[in-house]
Write a protein that holds these residues in place. Structure first.
Motif, PDB file in Angstrom:
ATOM      1  N   ALA A 104       0.820  -1.215   0.000  1.00  0.00           N
ATOM      2  CA  ALA A 104       0.000   0.000   0.000  1.00  0.00           C
ATOM      3  C   ALA A 104       0.855   1.268   0.000  1.00  0.00           C
ATOM      4  CB  ALA A 104      -0.945   0.004   1.197  1.00  0.00           C
ATOM      5  N   LEU A 105       1.939   1.290   0.776  1.00  0.00           N
ATOM      6  CA  LEU A 105       2.756   2.496   0.850  1.00  0.00           C
ATOM      7  C   LEU A 105       3.554   2.726  -0.434  1.00  0.00           C
ATOM      8  CD1 LEU A 105       3.982   2.394   4.558  1.00  0.00           C
ATOM      9  CD2 LEU A 105       2.128   3.756   3.555  1.00  0.00           C
ATOM     10  N   ILE A 106       4.103   1.687  -1.019  1.00  0.00           N
ATOM     11  CA  ILE A 106       4.851   1.860  -2.273  1.00  0.00           C
ATOM     12  C   ILE A 106       3.898   2.192  -3.422  1.00  0.00           C
ATOM     13  CG2 ILE A 106       6.243   0.653  -4.014  1.00  0.00           C
ATOM     14  CD1 ILE A 106       7.740  -0.659  -1.678  1.00  0.00           C
ATOM     15  N   GLN A 107       2.748   1.529  -3.468  1.00  0.00           N
ATOM     16  CA  GLN A 107       1.795   1.776  -4.546  1.00  0.00           C
ATOM     17  C   GLN A 107       1.113   3.134  -4.428  1.00  0.00           C
ATOM     18  OE1 GLN A 107      -0.777  -1.686  -5.037  1.00  0.00           O
ATOM     19  NE2 GLN A 107       1.000  -3.030  -4.866  1.00  0.00           N
ATOM     20  N   HIS A 108       1.305   3.813  -3.312  1.00  0.00           N
ATOM     21  CA  HIS A 108       0.809   5.182  -3.147  1.00  0.00           C
ATOM     22  C   HIS A 108       1.495   6.106  -4.158  1.00  0.00           C
ATOM     23  CE1 HIS A 108      -0.511   8.841  -1.173  1.00  0.00           C
ATOM     24  NE2 HIS A 108       0.740   9.213  -1.015  1.00  0.00           N
ATOM     25  N   TYR A 109       2.774   5.890  -4.415  1.00  0.00           N
ATOM     26  CA  TYR A 109       3.549   6.738  -5.308  1.00  0.00           C
ATOM     27  C   TYR A 109       3.921   6.088  -6.639  1.00  0.00           C
ATOM     28  CZ  TYR A 109       4.203   9.996  -1.456  1.00  0.00           C
ATOM     29  OH  TYR A 109       3.994  10.894  -0.451  1.00  0.00           O
ATOM     30  N   TYR A 110       3.878   4.759  -6.722  1.00  0.00           N
ATOM     31  CA  TYR A 110       4.377   4.061  -7.907  1.00  0.00           C
ATOM     32  C   TYR A 110       3.376   3.054  -8.461  1.00  0.00           C
ATOM     33  CZ  TYR A 110       8.965   5.753  -6.425  1.00  0.00           C
ATOM     34  OH  TYR A 110      10.013   6.544  -6.067  1.00  0.00           O
ATOM     35  N   GLU A 111       3.395   2.908  -9.791  1.00  0.00           N
ATOM     36  CA  GLU A 111       2.731   1.789 -10.461  1.00  0.00           C
ATOM     37  C   GLU A 111       3.747   0.660 -10.416  1.00  0.00           C
ATOM     38  OE1 GLU A 111      -0.343   1.678 -11.550  1.00  0.00           O
ATOM     39  OE2 GLU A 111      -0.750   3.807 -11.247  1.00  0.00           O
ATOM     40  N   VAL A 143      -5.268   1.557  -2.739  1.00  0.00           N
ATOM     41  CA  VAL A 143      -4.447   2.693  -2.318  1.00  0.00           C
ATOM     42  C   VAL A 143      -5.295   3.964  -2.287  1.00  0.00           C
ATOM     43  CG1 VAL A 143      -2.464   4.132  -2.931  1.00  0.00           C
ATOM     44  CG2 VAL A 143      -2.311   1.651  -3.123  1.00  0.00           C
ATOM     45  N   ALA A 144      -6.136   4.170  -3.302  1.00  0.00           N
ATOM     46  CA  ALA A 144      -6.999   5.357  -3.345  1.00  0.00           C
ATOM     47  C   ALA A 144      -7.967   5.372  -2.153  1.00  0.00           C
ATOM     48  CB  ALA A 144      -7.769   5.402  -4.660  1.00  0.00           C
ATOM     49  N   GLU A 145      -8.465   4.199  -1.775  1.00  0.00           N
ATOM     50  CA  GLU A 145      -9.376   4.128  -0.626  1.00  0.00           C
ATOM     51  C   GLU A 145      -8.634   4.417   0.682  1.00  0.00           C
ATOM     52  OE1 GLU A 145     -12.768   1.010  -2.179  1.00  0.00           O
ATOM     53  OE2 GLU A 145     -10.761   0.219  -1.734  1.00  0.00           O
ATOM     54  N   PHE A 146      -7.371   4.009   0.790  1.00  0.00           N
ATOM     55  CA  PHE A 146      -6.579   4.372   1.960  1.00  0.00           C
ATOM     56  C   PHE A 146      -6.359   5.882   2.023  1.00  0.00           C
ATOM     57  CE2 PHE A 146      -5.065  -0.076   2.649  1.00  0.00           C
ATOM     58  CZ  PHE A 146      -5.360  -0.135   4.011  1.00  0.00           C
ATOM     59  N   GLN A 147      -6.144   6.515   0.863  1.00  0.00           N
ATOM     60  CA  GLN A 147      -5.964   7.964   0.825  1.00  0.00           C
ATOM     61  C   GLN A 147      -7.231   8.664   1.316  1.00  0.00           C
ATOM     62  OE1 GLN A 147      -4.865   8.478  -3.267  1.00  0.00           O
ATOM     63  NE2 GLN A 147      -2.734   7.900  -2.916  1.00  0.00           N
ATOM     64  N   GLU A 148      -8.381   8.183   0.848  1.00  0.00           N
ATOM     65  CA  GLU A 148      -9.653   8.763   1.275  1.00  0.00           C
ATOM     66  C   GLU A 148      -9.883   8.523   2.776  1.00  0.00           C
ATOM     67  OE1 GLU A 148     -13.134  10.864   1.333  1.00  0.00           O
ATOM     68  OE2 GLU A 148     -11.508  10.859  -0.142  1.00  0.00           O
ATOM     69  N   LEU A 149      -9.555   7.339   3.243  1.00  0.00           N
ATOM     70  CA  LEU A 149      -9.689   7.024   4.668  1.00  0.00           C
ATOM     71  C   LEU A 149      -8.826   7.963   5.511  1.00  0.00           C
ATOM     72  CD1 LEU A 149     -10.916   5.091   6.770  1.00  0.00           C
ATOM     73  CD2 LEU A 149      -8.950   3.576   6.382  1.00  0.00           C
ATOM     74  N   ALA A 150      -7.618   8.227   5.066  1.00  0.00           N
ATOM     75  CA  ALA A 150      -6.723   9.149   5.786  1.00  0.00           C
ATOM     76  C   ALA A 150      -7.327  10.546   5.841  1.00  0.00           C
ATOM     77  CB  ALA A 150      -5.342   9.179   5.131  1.00  0.00           C
ATOM     78  N   ARG A 151      -7.967  10.989   4.735  1.00  0.00           N
ATOM     79  CA  ARG A 151      -8.628  12.305   4.739  1.00  0.00           C
ATOM     80  C   ARG A 151      -9.744  12.345   5.780  1.00  0.00           C
ATOM     81  NH1 ARG A 151      -8.461  11.726  -0.776  1.00  0.00           N
ATOM     82  NH2 ARG A 151      -7.056  13.154  -1.797  1.00  0.00           N
ATOM     83  N   LEU A 152     -10.506  11.246   5.861  1.00  0.00           N
ATOM     84  CA  LEU A 152     -11.660  11.208   6.755  1.00  0.00           C
ATOM     85  C   LEU A 152     -11.292  11.156   8.229  1.00  0.00           C
ATOM     86  CD1 LEU A 152     -13.958   8.781   4.722  1.00  0.00           C
ATOM     87  CD2 LEU A 152     -14.237  11.251   4.983  1.00  0.00           C
ATOM     88  N   VAL A 153     -10.168  10.549   8.568  1.00  0.00           N
ATOM     89  CA  VAL A 153      -9.798  10.424   9.978  1.00  0.00           C
ATOM     90  C   VAL A 153      -8.905  11.571  10.455  1.00  0.00           C
ATOM     91  CG1 VAL A 153     -10.037   7.920   9.997  1.00  0.00           C
ATOM     92  CG2 VAL A 153      -7.782   8.929   9.616  1.00  0.00           C
TER      93      VAL A 153
END
Length: 129
Positions: free
Chosen positions: A28-35, A118-128
């Motif tokens: 999840a952390l690597i795929q945040h920035y890379y394909e 990864v996109a859902e983790f980004q959204e989750l981080a925004r929400l919390v």
């Protein structure tokens, strides 16, 4: 763009898609920035002396533009909290890590970490946050 050879299990973990058994914090952390693409496996016989493990070659291509997302430190905390108690639902894992989950939809809180992209983790981080 970057290509590298790693122990096969590590390469597979980095390239793992959401929902797979090997998808985790590293994925999840690597795929945040890379394909990430898993290219091929290298057998032990390709080396002298041969190692006791297989190797895997992966390619990482930087996402362009860099995803608009919350601070990396926050995403890292959320991903780690979600995966540190892998069998718990996000509701229990995030709550026990001290996050305010009141803005997160119930259907998301009922999921386990490995189900989130990864996109859902980004959204989750925004929400919390």
């Amino acid at each position: 763009e970057f290509s590298g050879m790693f122990q096969k299990e590590v390469a597979e973990r980095i390239a793992a898609p959401p929902g797979s058994k090997t998808y985790g914090i590293l994925s999840a952390l690597i795929q945040h920035y890379y394909e990430v693409s898993y290219l091929f496996t290298v057998p032990p016989t390709a080396f002298t002396p041969p190692p006791k493990v297989q190797s895997g070659v992966i390619q990482l291509v930087r996402k362009s533009p860099v995803p608009e997302a919350p601070d990396y430190t926050l995403i890292k905390r959320v991903v780690k909290a979600a995966f540190n108690q892998r069998r718990k639902t996000l509701r229990n894992a995030l709550r026990s890590a001290g996050f305010d989950i009141s803005a997160v939809p119930d259907e998301t809180l009922g999921l386990r970490a490995e189900a989130l992209s990864v996109a859902e983790f980004q959204e989750l981080a925004r929400l919390v946050s």
